[in-house]
Write an enzyme that holds these catalytic residues in place. Structure first.
Site, PDB file in Angstrom:
ATOM      1  N   GLY A 183       6.668 -10.837   0.932  1.00 20.74           N
ATOM      2  CA  GLY A 183       6.277  -9.859   1.944  1.00 20.74           C
ATOM      3  C   GLY A 183       6.272  -8.434   1.436  1.00 20.74           C
ATOM      4  O   GLY A 183       6.167  -7.489   2.215  1.00 20.74           O
ATOM      5  N   GLU A 213       0.611  -6.840   0.112  1.00 21.89           N
ATOM      6  CA  GLU A 213      -0.402  -7.282   1.066  1.00 21.89           C
ATOM      7  C   GLU A 213      -1.207  -8.442   0.475  1.00 21.89           C
ATOM      8  O   GLU A 213      -1.230  -8.643  -0.739  1.00 21.89           O
ATOM      9  CB  GLU A 213      -1.392  -6.138   1.346  1.00 21.89           C
ATOM     10  CG  GLU A 213      -0.754  -4.829   1.716  1.00 21.89           C
ATOM     11  CD  GLU A 213      -0.610  -4.655   3.213  1.00 21.89           C
ATOM     12  OE1 GLU A 213      -1.100  -5.526   3.957  1.00 21.89           O
ATOM     13  OE2 GLU A 213       0.029  -3.670   3.623  1.00 21.89           O
ATOM     14  N   LYS A 262      -1.035   9.658  -1.222  1.00 28.60           N
ATOM     15  CA  LYS A 262       0.222  10.348  -0.910  1.00 28.60           C
ATOM     16  C   LYS A 262       0.387  11.590  -1.785  1.00 28.60           C
ATOM     17  O   LYS A 262       0.846  12.635  -1.321  1.00 28.60           O
ATOM     18  CB  LYS A 262       1.402   9.388  -1.116  1.00 28.60           C
ATOM     19  CG  LYS A 262       1.380   8.214  -0.134  1.00 28.60           C
ATOM     20  CD  LYS A 262       2.324   7.100  -0.582  1.00 28.60           C
ATOM     21  CE  LYS A 262       2.347   5.944   0.419  1.00 28.60           C
ATOM     22  NZ  LYS A 262       3.045   4.755  -0.130  1.00 28.60           N
TER      23      LYS A 262
END
Lengths: 434, 434
Positions: free
Chosen positions: A190, A193, A208
């Site tokens: 997890g 993606e 970012k």
């Protein structure tokens, strides 16, 4: 009657659900610290199952299938945009600002691509547009840059700001896995993606970094202007050689002012010395190391992703805007680049130390020839190891750390070397951060 | 005409001088980011030499020998209190607030002792009272706790918040120096005061922890209520044994909520495992590790003292208040404990792991007897080393790491052991932080 600050949520995925929980379960704390209750009045998502989850945490919320209904509601003061992507989110945030709603978003792609125009629209409409969760999840890098260090001149900001990449490189280092294996394990755990492209190519970190460059250096930079390399070229051998030299390979984003006055912006895997705090930021953690003229070294780390940590940053922004509203004073904070257009240093002009991995024929004289050619190009060798075992039949590997060199000169020299009969495969280069 | 925010400085020591430089040299940056110029209009100090230094950085400042003149001036919006101590500073801050001046202070002792009444006075007068520089110098711990993490329930805050103590313990570890030697070296290097009592006894860290406990846990705690131990009891042998067990000894301040609902607050040297980020915070650096229910682990480090770093925090507060003033909205932020009086856990009830160093007679059967007595008291041993070389003639040292135990039970057992003929000196105990 006590005023209530009302929130409308657009997008009820994992972060949205984390926010619903936070606002509901921590309602008393938030009320005491804000000076008024903050209540989620409406939530929208196309997926009814997600709305069911919202209902399971808080039955008082109006549930909608169309996010564009949220900015129209009279019972919403703050619109939270968590739908992601650029085009639809852009339209939604514009409609919210035009309807004089304050906005909190975690959408780095949207702000990196459209920030200038959205912040201007927010200003025109007298609205706040906050985005702490867009960079490094739970790490308060936006607030620290624009509030705590508001008086300082920033020298550099270096960060591990993509958790997926750091998780993969950490597993490769800790378990000796190859890139593809580590990626698959990250997806199963997890931490990546189903489509991890934006993370592993450095694109997400580039978004970012564009926001960080805007705040820290007053630069209006688009992600496409930032030299970006992903982690998919890192070989387990590089990790092993780096470790033997005393380094860890981390996915870095760097923004710094260089002597020429230009901005050095880049995203790439880098060798980080064991003595650097960034070397100890393992797994899915993120970190940001800031150097300021006055503040000196400042270091922040925490979880860069995940429902609850990211929701904390969203909720912190909501509380901040709520305090503005209660004080009757939105628009307390600067958003826009204040130092205008700036020159971004081409990678060729970068002065750095480098890690090089050569695949060479296993013959006498190769090393002398190689170091001679580097020396002639003004590239000086700091450390070197030759490893006859690791290559294929008849080949050997030479790993080198260079002293500081100009990247353009180094690449020209490597291209010339790779054209000779000395190397049997293209030479691999990774920058060293100090 | 553009509004100007005017600052009056009380106390022109090293931090004050750093602030004068910052406001002057970074005036353009600060103006752009604040939306208006911030100007130092007046500065006061009893020492004319210090006023000369102010003049050398900025000739436009009115220089005064009496700090109490500053709050009376019409050309001052924000009073900066950097004179230190409790009584005079208390009177000065009160006069400033009563004159409707906003206040920035770096005075941890003042706020820890008198904060409740001063914050109430600020509220009554509609004034801001900011204090980022009072805790951990350049590290934005106050802003992160009350803004970034405003929605979260705090589980623990652990910090290295006294740079002098950390510098001394670091030199003892790195150079093998004894405490007195390391203290002397720290004084010569400018990292310890001529009178270092407040730093090395933990008093300074206790002041800061009282402020942290107020913000993070809503507790109204006086420094005298916080169990505090200094670093002067740490022996070079403890550092060596700790290292062999995989730990570093750091001067820690801890605030956490325990299962009983009480607050566990304490200041003492502690064994920190090498895997903890606090283990890598060396020398004069400070650090704060926060655990929140939602945010998970959050870690901040930076310089905890020094003119420029501390002045950065003061200047950040000035900019924040200036933004409030420009927006016409002071008093945006909560100061006061919101959760009322709280029970502080007595140290006897602490559940912790411990490092123990026994001085014993070098005879067979001593170790068995010792571990038997600990076992009978329910204290279970995790690791143990016996070192016959290090003691004096006929004695040996036994170093033990225990599993988790109740401190009251452990201390009772140690007292009983020290009353027998087994030990030749009082047993030494240091808590382990995990």
């Amino acid at each position: 009657m006590e005023r209530e600050i009302r929130v409308g949520l657009c997008g009820c995925g994992v972060i949205g659900e984390g926010l619903v929980k936070a606002l509901h379960e921590h309602a008393d704390i938030i009320r005491a610290r804000t000076g008024a209750p903050i209540r989620l009045t409406a939530a929208a998502d196309k997926d009814p199952a997600r709305l069911d989850l919202v209902r399971s945490h808080d039955t008082s919320v109006a549930l909608l299938d169309d996010a564009f209904e949220i900015p129209k509601r009279d019972d919403v003061d703050i619109v939270v945009e968590l739908i992601g992507g650029v085009e639809v989110a852009d339209r939604l945030v514009r409609e919210a600002l035009q309807a004089k709603k304050h906005v909190v978003t975690a959408n780095k792609a949207l702000l990196a691509e459209r920030g200038a125009s959205l912040f201007a629209l927010a200003e025109t409409n007298g609205c706040d547009l906050y985005f702490e969760a867009a960079v490094a999840g739970a790490i308060p890098v936006i607030r620290v840059i624009r509030e705590s260090l508001a008086s300082d001149r920033f020298l550099s900001v270096r960060g591990i700001i993509n958790g997926t990449s750091n998780y993969i490189l950490s597993s490769m280092a800790n378990e000796g896995a190859a890139f593809e294996e580590a990626l698959k394990a990250a997806q199963e755990a997890g931490f990546a993606e189903a489509d991890p492209t934006l993370d592993i190519t450095g694109g997400d970190a580039g978004h970012k970094l564009a926001l960080i460059a805007g705040l820290a250096f007053g630069a209006h930079v688009l992600p496409s202007q930032i030299p970006t390399e992903g982690i998919d070229q890192v070989d387990p051998r590089d990790i092993q050689y780096a470790r033997n030299f005393g380094y860890v390979i981390r996915p870095l984003a760097v923004a710094q002012r260089v002597d020429s006055g230009a901005l050095d912006l880049r995203v790439h895997p880098a060798l980080v010395p064991q003595s650097d705090p960034l070397a100890h930021v393992d797994g899915a953690l993120n970190a940001v190391a800031i150097q300021g003229e006055m503040v000196g070294p400042s270091f922040l780390s925490g979880l860069g992703a995940g429902a609850a940590p990211t929701a904390t940053s969203v909720a912190g922004d909501i509380v901040d805007i709520a305090r503005n509203l209660l004080a009757g004073a939105p628009m307390r904070t600067w958003y826009l680049p204040v130092e205008g257009e700036q020159r971004i240093q081409p990678l060729a002009d970068l002065s750095s130390r480098y890690y090089l991995r050569f695949s060479v024929r296993d013959e006498s004289g190769v090393l002398a020839s190689l170091s001679g050619k580097l020396g002639n190009a003004g590239i000086s060798i700091e450390k070197m190891v030759q490893d006859v075992e690791s290559g294929a039949e008849g080949t050997a590997t030479i790993a080198i750390l260079t002293h500081r060199a100009r990247e353009g000169d180094l690449r020209a020299s490597l291209a010339a070397i790779d054209e000779t009969h000395l190397t049997t495969a293209p030479t691999h280069l990774i920058r060293i951060v100090q």
